[in-house]
Design a protein around this motif. Structure first.
Motif, mmCIF file in Angstrom:
data_model
loop_
_atom_site.group_PDB
_atom_site.id
_atom_site.type_symbol
_atom_site.label_atom_id
_atom_site.label_comp_id
_atom_site.label_asym_id
_atom_site.label_seq_id
_atom_site.Cartn_x
_atom_site.Cartn_y
_atom_site.Cartn_z
ATOM 1 N N ASP A 318 -1.016 21.679 19.501
ATOM 2 C CA ASP A 318 -1.326 22.939 20.189
ATOM 3 C C ASP A 318 -0.181 23.337 21.109
ATOM 4 O O ASP A 318 0.222 22.562 21.972
ATOM 5 C CB ASP A 318 -2.559 22.758 21.082
ATOM 6 N N THR A 319 0.296 24.561 20.924
ATOM 7 C CA THR A 319 1.344 25.102 21.791
ATOM 8 C C THR A 319 1.158 26.607 21.861
ATOM 9 O O THR A 319 2.003 27.361 21.379
ATOM 10 C CB THR A 319 2.749 24.788 21.202
ATOM 11 N N PRO A 320 0.044 27.104 22.420
ATOM 12 C CA PRO A 320 -0.223 28.552 22.355
ATOM 13 C C PRO A 320 0.990 29.388 22.759
ATOM 14 O O PRO A 320 1.529 29.204 23.843
ATOM 15 C CB PRO A 320 -1.385 28.733 23.338
ATOM 16 N N SER A 321 1.454 30.267 21.842
ATOM 17 C CA SER A 321 2.693 31.008 22.103
ATOM 18 C C SER A 321 2.725 32.314 21.327
ATOM 19 O O SER A 321 1.928 32.532 20.429
ATOM 20 C CB SER A 321 3.909 30.162 21.699
ATOM 21 N N ASN A 322 3.697 33.145 21.688
ATOM 22 C CA ASN A 322 3.956 34.404 20.990
ATOM 23 C C ASN A 322 5.292 34.173 20.288
ATOM 24 O O ASN A 322 6.343 34.452 20.832
ATOM 25 C CB ASN A 322 4.058 35.511 22.041
ATOM 26 N N SER A 323 5.237 33.604 19.079
ATOM 27 C CA SER A 323 6.466 33.058 18.523
ATOM 28 C C SER A 323 6.501 33.148 17.009
ATOM 29 O O SER A 323 5.739 32.457 16.351
ATOM 30 C CB SER A 323 6.590 31.593 18.945
ATOM 31 N N VAL A 373 0.222 40.898 23.238
ATOM 32 C CA VAL A 373 1.327 40.242 23.929
ATOM 33 C C VAL A 373 0.905 38.833 24.353
ATOM 34 O O VAL A 373 1.652 37.872 24.220
ATOM 35 C CB VAL A 373 1.712 41.073 25.176
ATOM 36 N N ILE A 374 -0.325 38.715 24.860
ATOM 37 C CA ILE A 374 -0.838 37.424 25.334
ATOM 38 C C ILE A 374 -1.538 36.724 24.175
ATOM 39 O O ILE A 374 -2.460 37.279 23.583
ATOM 40 C CB ILE A 374 -1.830 37.632 26.496
ATOM 41 N N PRO A 375 -1.113 35.490 23.833
ATOM 42 C CA PRO A 375 -1.779 34.783 22.743
ATOM 43 C C PRO A 375 -3.097 34.156 23.184
ATOM 44 O O PRO A 375 -3.341 33.983 24.385
ATOM 45 C CB PRO A 375 -0.775 33.696 22.345
ATOM 46 N N PRO A 376 -3.963 33.815 22.223
ATOM 47 C CA PRO A 376 -5.216 33.144 22.562
ATOM 48 C C PRO A 376 -4.953 31.883 23.392
ATOM 49 O O PRO A 376 -3.882 31.285 23.303
ATOM 50 C CB PRO A 376 -5.796 32.758 21.197
ATOM 51 N N GLY A 377 -5.952 31.523 24.210
ATOM 52 C CA GLY A 377 -5.796 30.308 25.012
ATOM 53 C C GLY A 377 -5.000 30.529 26.280
ATOM 54 O O GLY A 377 -4.630 29.574 26.964
ATOM 55 N N ASN A 378 -4.710 31.789 26.592
ATOM 56 C CA ASN A 378 -3.949 32.110 27.800
ATOM 57 C C ASN A 378 -4.709 33.140 28.623
ATOM 58 O O ASN A 378 -5.474 33.937 28.092
ATOM 59 C CB ASN A 378 -2.567 32.659 27.429
ATOM 60 N N SER A 379 -4.459 33.147 29.922
ATOM 61 C CA SER A 379 -5.156 34.043 30.844
ATOM 62 C C SER A 379 -4.900 35.508 30.480
ATOM 63 O O SER A 379 -3.757 35.932 30.379
ATOM 64 C CB SER A 379 -4.657 33.761 32.264
ATOM 65 N N GLY A 380 -5.964 36.265 30.271
ATOM 66 C CA GLY A 380 -5.834 37.693 29.964
ATOM 67 C C GLY A 380 -5.910 38.032 28.494
ATOM 68 O O GLY A 380 -5.838 39.201 28.116
ATOM 69 N N LEU A 549 3.246 36.246 15.468
ATOM 70 C CA LEU A 549 2.471 35.047 15.163
ATOM 71 C C LEU A 549 2.085 34.273 16.409
ATOM 72 O O LEU A 549 2.839 34.194 17.370
ATOM 73 C CB LEU A 549 3.292 34.094 14.267
ATOM 74 N N ASP A 550 0.923 33.681 16.337
ATOM 75 C CA ASP A 550 0.452 32.710 17.313
ATOM 76 C C ASP A 550 0.574 31.364 16.604
ATOM 77 O O ASP A 550 -0.175 31.081 15.680
ATOM 78 C CB ASP A 550 -1.002 33.051 17.635
ATOM 79 N N ARG A 551 1.560 30.573 17.025
ATOM 80 C CA ARG A 551 1.940 29.398 16.238
ATOM 81 C C ARG A 551 1.659 28.081 16.934
ATOM 82 O O ARG A 551 1.883 27.942 18.128
ATOM 83 C CB ARG A 551 3.449 29.435 15.986
ATOM 84 N N SER A 552 1.229 27.111 16.163
ATOM 85 C CA SER A 552 1.189 25.729 16.620
ATOM 86 C C SER A 552 2.504 25.079 16.184
ATOM 87 O O SER A 552 3.303 25.701 15.482
ATOM 88 C CB SER A 552 0.011 24.998 16.001
ATOM 89 N N HIS A 553 2.692 23.850 16.583
ATOM 90 C CA HIS A 553 3.982 23.209 16.337
ATOM 91 C C HIS A 553 3.825 21.994 15.415
ATOM 92 O O HIS A 553 3.280 20.974 15.820
ATOM 93 C CB HIS A 553 4.601 22.777 17.665
ATOM 94 N N PRO A 554 4.321 22.112 14.158
ATOM 95 C CA PRO A 554 4.303 20.943 13.277
ATOM 96 C C PRO A 554 5.418 19.988 13.720
ATOM 97 O O PRO A 554 6.566 20.412 13.869
ATOM 98 C CB PRO A 554 4.603 21.511 11.889
ATOM 99 N N ILE A 555 5.086 18.733 13.945
ATOM 100 C CA ILE A 555 6.069 17.807 14.513
ATOM 101 C C ILE A 555 5.971 16.450 13.809
ATOM 102 O O ILE A 555 4.893 16.052 13.358
ATOM 103 C CB ILE A 555 5.854 17.688 16.042
#
Length: 582
Positions: A318-323, A373-380, A549-555
């Protein structure tokens, strides 16, 4: 990143909790490989996920967050160099919420000759360095809008000669920030212009790391500075070849009992750069020739195979982001200043096929379409339907029609620089194809020098001259939890536009600036979230960016890595916590 539930999905990886059953072994060299050098190494200006992971090994802040493979555990603010987290209950925060008193823990030292304690004055120096004119912090808006006297201090500092280290040090020594005071060596007092419910979060950011007096000798983040970093963390940089490699060794004066967030197990950390192929990096990790990827996620082509094999070296974190997102240079002269017109930008919102981008980054397990602009899991965050297209596949006909209505029936020609590492080239090519279908010719410009953020997007002179028109940067919030300002303020506050700003497109709307102020002064996080949501709606109405995209991080990590704990803000494992099976 598209995971509203914020629970880890993916194939395990060495979980903290399972790894904890095994006693860590010390020793060995952690081998990290990747593509590009950091854009800034100096903590005052570093603001990329890679630099954050590296900074954490040698530069400490008053507060921080813990690495964990449970996302919720990475959110709370923890004490780092501070002896405890201040609160109204323990007297660390005044009743009116405008004064914070922070005491430092004993035993934290610089690796100088001879070693000496990290003091409150070192933290004051670190804060002052945020607005140095040579390499100003893109995050300084957080502090100028919150701390008494910081804005005036920064305005004055901007006029100092950016090439003269002596002049910059002299300015810092002669001028104070009224809202930051050292009381002796072990106490700091912060005075805020108004209560800020996220102020402690701001003190977790690497911008606010302590800075030793030796840094006054160098131009901030200049070549000399980069060769003379000083450490108060578990590791120290012992060799650095720009664009090529870093070698970190153990800091002999660091003590585990003085550091609640980090550990130290590996003997050495070797970071090797210049490997632009994600597939080549992945092959080395799987073969055991390297341990971790620096700036390359797992290649899309390998994700399904690793999931099906239930490979415990692989995880989706999980890395909630606008990426990434597509940003418009509103200051560009291209097409007679076309991107400065809201109607043109609104037309281009319809160009994008998000389904193609999701395939590129690894499918629906890794990413979901994002239209805010704000991805899920973030304030707003609130879901939105503005600019929706059938199946998220784009609507080139609508795009062409709106472009013609906006005065560009023959389309536009736009310069599109892109990063060469990871999947950025494929993303840029996909977006170029979308824009072509809309009558817009995008000229792709590869950036292989690692200057994409540092000297291309963050330079207003290049924006004004039309060196670029559109770009696809990414943004992970600087912190999670009560974090509306960590997305909206750095990316869209028009008052912070200038050298080093992350408001790359020069977007400036007084209404949005006003909503930012309302959110920052809100009496509690839920009220603030309402204002952040309104700001998001306004920014999208103005089409300042195209969220993608709202992306998670494959690692992935090598077979010998144990105890790998994730830091969402660094999109990587905490180098100080893992160990190697011998």
């Amino acid at each position: 990143m598209g995971l509203t539930g914020l629970t880890a999905c993916g194939g395990g990886g060495s979980d903290p909790e399972s790894a904890a059953a095994t006693t860590p072994q010390d020793g060995g060299t952690l081998r990290i490989i990747g593509s590009s050098d950091v854009e800034h190494l100096d903590t005052a200006s570093s603001n990329s996920t890679g630099s954050y992971g590296l900074n954490r090994t040698y530069a400490r802040t008053l507060f921080g967050t813990k690495a964990s493979n449970d996302f919720s555990q990475t959110i709370p603010v923890q004490a780092d160099v501070a002896a405890r987290v201040p609160s109204k209950e323990n007297g660390g925060i005044s009743k009116d919420g405008k004064t914070y008193t922070v005491r430092l823990r004993k035993g934290v030292q610089w690796n100088t000759q001879p070693p000496r304690p990290v003091t409150a004055g070192d933290f004051v120096r670190g804060m002052k360095r945020l607005c140095n004119p040579a390499s100003p912090s893109s995050g300084k808006g957080y502090y100028t809008s919150t701390l008494r006297g910081m804005d005036g201090f920064c305005h004055g500092y901007a006029k100092v000669n950016a090439k003269d280290a002596h002049a910059m040090a002299a300015y810092q020594q002669k001028h104070e920030i009224s809202g930051i005071k050292a009381k002796g060596d072990d106490t700091l007092v912060f005075k805020l212009t108004r209560p800020a419910s996220d102020f402690l979060n701001l003190l977790t950011l690497q911008f606010t790391a302590a800075a030793p007096k030796e840094y006054d000798k160098y131009v901030p983040d200049g070549p000399d500075f980069r060769q003379h970093t000083i450490s108060d963390g578990p590791y120290q940089i012992v060799a650095y070849k720009p664009g090529s490699s870093y070698t970190l060794g153990r800091n002999p004066v660091w003590r585990q009992d003085g550091d609640p967030l980090r550990e130290r197990h590996v003997e050495k950390i070797q970071l090797t750069l210049g490997q632009d192929s994600p597939a080549a990096v992945q092959a080395q990790l799987e073969q055991g020739a390297a341990d971790l990827a620096w700036d390359q996620p797992v290649p899309t082509a390998d994700i399904q195979r690793l999931r099906q094999a239930r490979d415990d070296r692989f995880s989706i974190r999980d890395t909630p982001s606008n990426s990434p997102y597509l940003v418009f240079n509103t200051r560009s002269p291209a097409g007679g200043g076309a991107l400065g017109k809201r109607e043109v930008r609104q037309a281009l919102e319809y160009a994008v096929d998000r389904t193609a981008l999701i395939k590129i980054v690894g499918g629906p397990d890794v990413a979901e379409p994002l239209r805010t602009v704000i991805p899920p899991g973030n304030s707003g965050y609130n879901a939105a339907t503005r600019y929706a297209t059938q199946g998220e596949a784009g609507d080139p006909a609508r795009c062409r029609q709106l472009l013609a209505q906006a005065g560009h029936p023959k389309g536009l020609t736009l310069k599109f620089p892109y990063r060469v590492n990871s999947v950025h080239k494929l993303i840029a090519e996909s977006l170029k194809e979308n824009l072509d279908a809309c009558g817009v010719k995008a000229t792709l410009i590869p950036d292989s020098g690692g200057s994409f953020y540092g000297s291309t997007l963050s330079d207003p002179a290049k924006a004004k001259s039309g060196a670029w028109d559109i770009a696809a940067p990414g943004w992970s919030p600087d912190w999670y939890g009560n974090n509306g300002r960590s997305i909206i303020q750095p990316l869209f506050d028009g008052r912070t536009y200038g050298p080093g700003s992350t408001n790359y497109g020069g977007y400036d709307n007084p209404q949005v600036n006003g909503l930012i102020d309302s959110a920052l002064t809100a009496s509690d996080p839920s009220r603030a979230a309402g204002y952040w949501h309104l700001a998001d709606q306004k920014i999208m109405e103005d089409a300042a960016i195209v969220p993608l995209l709202d992306r998670s991080h494959p690692i992935f990590h090598s077979s010998r890595v144990r105890g790998a704990l994730y830091l969402p803000t660094a999109t990587g494992y905490d180098y100080t916590r893992l160990w190697l099976a011998h």
